[in-house]
Design an enzyme around this catalytic site. Sequence first.
Site, PDB file in Angstrom:
ATOM      1  N   GLY A   1       0.384  -5.237   0.609  1.00  0.00           N
ATOM      2  CA  GLY A   1      -0.678  -5.324  -0.391  1.00  0.00           C
ATOM      3  C   GLY A   1      -0.201  -5.972  -1.683  1.00  0.00           C
TER       4      GLY A   1
ATOM      5  CD  GLU B   1       0.771  -5.780   5.319  1.00  0.00           C
ATOM      6  OE1 GLU B   1       1.538  -6.683   5.723  1.00  0.00           O
ATOM      7  OE2 GLU B   1       0.206  -5.806   4.206  1.00  0.00           O
TER       8      GLU B   1
ATOM      9  CB  ALA C   1      -0.859  -0.019   1.256  1.00  0.00           C
TER      10      ALA C   1
ATOM     11  CD  GLU D   1      -3.052  -7.887   2.062  1.00  0.00           C
ATOM     12  OE1 GLU D   1      -2.847  -6.681   1.823  1.00  0.00           O
ATOM     13  OE2 GLU D   1      -3.799  -8.281   2.970  1.00  0.00           O
TER      14      GLU D   1
HETATM   15  N1  COA Z   1       4.610   3.341  -0.102  1.00  0.00           N
HETATM   16  C1  COA Z   1       5.121   4.512  -0.499  1.00  0.00           C
HETATM   17  N2  COA Z   1       6.418   4.714  -0.750  1.00  0.00           N
HETATM   18  C2  COA Z   1       7.232   3.667  -0.592  1.00  0.00           C
HETATM   19  C3  COA Z   1       6.783   2.411  -0.156  1.00  0.00           C
HETATM   20  C4  COA Z   1       5.406   2.267   0.081  1.00  0.00           C
HETATM   21  N3  COA Z   1       4.881   1.099   0.467  1.00  0.00           N
HETATM   22  N4  COA Z   1       7.824   1.574  -0.072  1.00  0.00           N
HETATM   23  C5  COA Z   1       8.902   2.277  -0.443  1.00  0.00           C
HETATM   24  N5  COA Z   1       8.550   3.542  -0.744  1.00  0.00           N
HETATM   25  C6  COA Z   1       9.405   4.627  -1.218  1.00  0.00           C
HETATM   26  C7  COA Z   1      10.381   5.100  -0.145  1.00  0.00           C
HETATM   27  O1  COA Z   1       9.775   6.066   0.696  1.00  0.00           O
HETATM   28  C8  COA Z   1      11.467   5.667  -0.997  1.00  0.00           C
HETATM   29  O2  COA Z   1      11.007   6.907  -1.481  1.00  0.00           O
HETATM   30  P1  COA Z   1      11.953   8.163  -1.564  1.00  0.00           P
HETATM   31  O3  COA Z   1      13.085   7.736  -2.426  1.00  0.00           O
HETATM   32  O4  COA Z   1      11.112   9.257  -2.106  1.00  0.00           O
HETATM   33  O5  COA Z   1      12.335   8.383  -0.141  1.00  0.00           O
HETATM   34  C9  COA Z   1      11.527   4.734  -2.192  1.00  0.00           C
HETATM   35  O6  COA Z   1      10.247   4.104  -2.229  1.00  0.00           O
HETATM   36  C10 COA Z   1      12.592   3.680  -2.125  1.00  0.00           C
HETATM   37  O7  COA Z   1      12.465   2.999  -0.900  1.00  0.00           O
HETATM   38  P2  COA Z   1      13.743   2.503  -0.103  1.00  0.00           P
HETATM   39  O8  COA Z   1      13.271   1.797   1.105  1.00  0.00           O
HETATM   40  O9  COA Z   1      14.673   3.646   0.079  1.00  0.00           O
HETATM   41  O10 COA Z   1      14.385   1.490  -1.157  1.00  0.00           O
HETATM   42  P3  COA Z   1      14.963   0.041  -0.942  1.00  0.00           P
HETATM   43  O11 COA Z   1      15.332  -0.439  -2.290  1.00  0.00           O
HETATM   44  O12 COA Z   1      15.992   0.061   0.121  1.00  0.00           O
HETATM   45  O13 COA Z   1      13.767  -0.858  -0.390  1.00  0.00           O
HETATM   46  C11 COA Z   1      11.567  -1.791  -0.270  1.00  0.00           C
HETATM   47  C12 COA Z   1      12.634  -1.113  -1.160  1.00  0.00           C
HETATM   48  C13 COA Z   1      10.319  -1.907  -1.089  1.00  0.00           C
HETATM   49  C14 COA Z   1      12.064  -3.181   0.140  1.00  0.00           C
HETATM   50  C15 COA Z   1      11.356  -0.952   1.009  1.00  0.00           C
HETATM   51  O14 COA Z   1      11.096   0.372   0.630  1.00  0.00           O
HETATM   52  C16 COA Z   1      10.227  -1.392   1.888  1.00  0.00           C
HETATM   53  O15 COA Z   1      10.379  -2.293   2.693  1.00  0.00           O
HETATM   54  N6  COA Z   1       9.056  -0.731   1.749  1.00  0.00           N
HETATM   55  C17 COA Z   1       7.955  -0.909   2.638  1.00  0.00           C
HETATM   56  C18 COA Z   1       7.184  -2.126   2.292  1.00  0.00           C
HETATM   57  C19 COA Z   1       6.016  -2.262   3.214  1.00  0.00           C
HETATM   58  O16 COA Z   1       6.097  -2.154   4.413  1.00  0.00           O
HETATM   59  N7  COA Z   1       4.875  -2.528   2.601  1.00  0.00           N
HETATM   60  C20 COA Z   1       3.679  -2.705   3.321  1.00  0.00           C
HETATM   61  C21 COA Z   1       2.907  -1.457   3.325  1.00  0.00           C
HETATM   62  S1  COA Z   1       1.447  -1.636   4.283  1.00  0.00           S
END
Ligand code: COA
Length: 693
Positions: free
Chosen positions: A106, A129, A67, A109
């Site tokens: 998500g 989450e 999400a 999911e």
């Molecule tokens: N929603 C919005 N923005 C997100 C996001 C999300 N779920 N996940 C990552 N981003 C954004 C970060 O804020 C960052 O943005 P920025 O460059 O403007 O700051 C960018 O994506 C890159 O994320 P970053 O974590 O720096 O890159 P990474 O390659 O190290 O890791 C992920 C990528 C996807 C593994 C990591 O971002 C992550 O774990 N995200 C959260 C996933 C999550 O918890 N999902 C469940 C949501 S309910």
Amino acid sequence: MQTISQPVVRVSRHGKIAVVTIDNPPVNALSDTVRASLVQVLPELAEDPTVAAVVLTGQNGQFVAGADIREMSRPPAQPFLPEVVAAIDAMKKPILAAIDGAALGGGLELALACDLRVGTERSRVGLPETKLGVIPGAGGTQRLPRLTGVATALELIGSAKIISGKEALHLGILDALMPEDRMLTDVIALAENTSKRRLSEHDVPCASKTDVQDAEKSTLKRAKGATAVLEAVRVVKAAETEPFAQGLFLEREAFLRLRESDEAKALRYLFLAERATGRLPASEKAQPRHFSRIGIIGGGTMGAGIAVTTADAALNVVIIERDAAAVAACQKRIASLYAKQIETKRITEEEAERRFKKIQISHEWDVLKNVDFVIEAAFESMEVKEDIFRSLNKVVQAHTVVATNTSYLDLDAIAGCAERPENVLGLHFFSPAHIMRLVEVIRGAKTAPDALATAIALGRKIQKLPVVAAVGEGFIGNRIFSHYRKHAEYLMEDGVSPQDIDQAMQSYGFAMGPFAVADLSGLDIAWAMRKRQSATRNPNERYVKIPDMFCEAGRLGRKTGKGWYSYVAASPELDDEACALIEAGRKQAGSRHVKLSAEAIQRRLLAVLANEGAKVLESGVASSASDIDIVFVNGYGFPRIQGGPMFAADKMGLPNVLREVEAAATVGGAGSEPSALLIQLVQSGGSFTAGIT
Ligand code: COA
């Protein structure tokens, strides 16, 4: 000129197979536009007689990272994610998920609602989450147990664990792994022969009762009371006892409730703050210099930890030690760090061996000729550091960035010994350096922008959270923490027992209270600092003598078996000697013997933390309130679910904080006055952390 925005969801045709690609950089988060596009496209493909099967995939090297976290602080916008998932579930044609990169939250999911899931070695899947204070809200808690069984689902959801493609294949979350460059072509070929397999129509596989009980027990133990984990356990277990639709209903109700909770707000704030930290304003931005070989001066506890964390990131390391005996001791120290990681199953023996090979230990300074970055982690003495920096002048190259790991010495004075002070900065690691994520990056008066950018890039490369600070006693963390400790001691001298203070802060969520922390790090550290500051201390600042009395009595903390607490018995206790010393100190100071509730102790100490934080902001040592929060959450055991001291102060209400600080100032004297920034924010109705959430 009119700009046409790229569609966030694209459909391409490969014969009878339709490929739906989500393209919402950087990580294909499920924003409202992505959801709206999917609920439009999927039913169209379902109705299209020329389409036999659908493949769902993502652009940008990711499937879907979940999400959109930025949207979560706004009122929910339709269509909601469960509608998208329902559209997938309703498909009569086979629908396959082709997962390269992250399929999280998500994202997973969506994939779980598909009939087949194919990944690559790069895939990272999970339902993280609970780390954001919520539970999966679009079927994850009901579909995952139908695939893996309840015990595994409890562990994965409860621990917010992200697993590799290989592990996901092993657990049956992925059905196959394919080479990245051929995945899409292979999945398209596979789609023709895939039949429907809706998890929503499956039963949860039978599991042994003890497995589920064990998983529940260990999940709850790790959760330390986090509401989202408690809810996740309840809802995942319902998958076994309730029909699918009822499970979904329970899940959604809990998700919507948790989404609005203070915990979730704090955790979302930290997620975004941690990604924003270390980002310099455009005017100070520079290209980092190249680095691949890192030199470390001193292979003691700190140096060895830094070496391990650096080798973990596949960088080559050389450690400089004094002589052959010190080299051998360092070798042993590093070997034991790896042995511990093998023992706790964090890495395999082969992996440890491979990483260890990246570390060279020598007493020849010449090996530093080829390094791009030096981290000095020697004894904390100005004389020693100045000597090292003078010696480095003779070996390092013009591009080599040189960092000192000092925690309180004057960086600019150290840089004064360097031939190129523009290459010098501070990297303040926290112990144990291979575990703690925080690193304060200290910018000296002469540090060049590209040297600073290199230090931040190195911090990120070694998986740390680099927080930039300017030169100032104690930088961000130690300065604010020492103020917090002082006020804990004022409360103690005024009549509150160290135990009550520690318990109050622990029940707020701190890993340890201030007195237990002092015992762990050694009372002599703050004692030395007090002695150093004695000549310049404002005579109007209140001085509590009791800690000095403890040190003079040889009670230096855990290392001497006794500090604030005695560690002789099975559990730490305030022994008679400690009580007598405290009483004697109170008597000398004419103590008022006040009594305070746990809430009053928490309010006082939180207010003084935030007030000192505001002063750190005013002085320019920290550049944002969220940086201060990151420092406290990642380096000082501040409870993550409270968001950090500045976030917590906003929640407490800044007028309340100011009132508490005014009361604290009458107790603490000079140095405890309310900060101008706090007063100004109260007058303007502002807050410390607005703008990040
Ligand atoms: N929603 C919005 N923005 C997100 C996001 C999300 N779920 N996940 C990552 N981003 C954004 C970060 O804020 C960052 O943005 P920025 O460059 O403007 O700051 C960018 O994506 C890159 O994320 P970053 O974590 O720096 O890159 P990474 O390659 O190290 O890791 C992920 C990528 C996807 C593994 C990591 O971002 C992550 O774990 N995200 C959260 C996933 C999550 O918890 N999902 C469940 C949501 S309910």
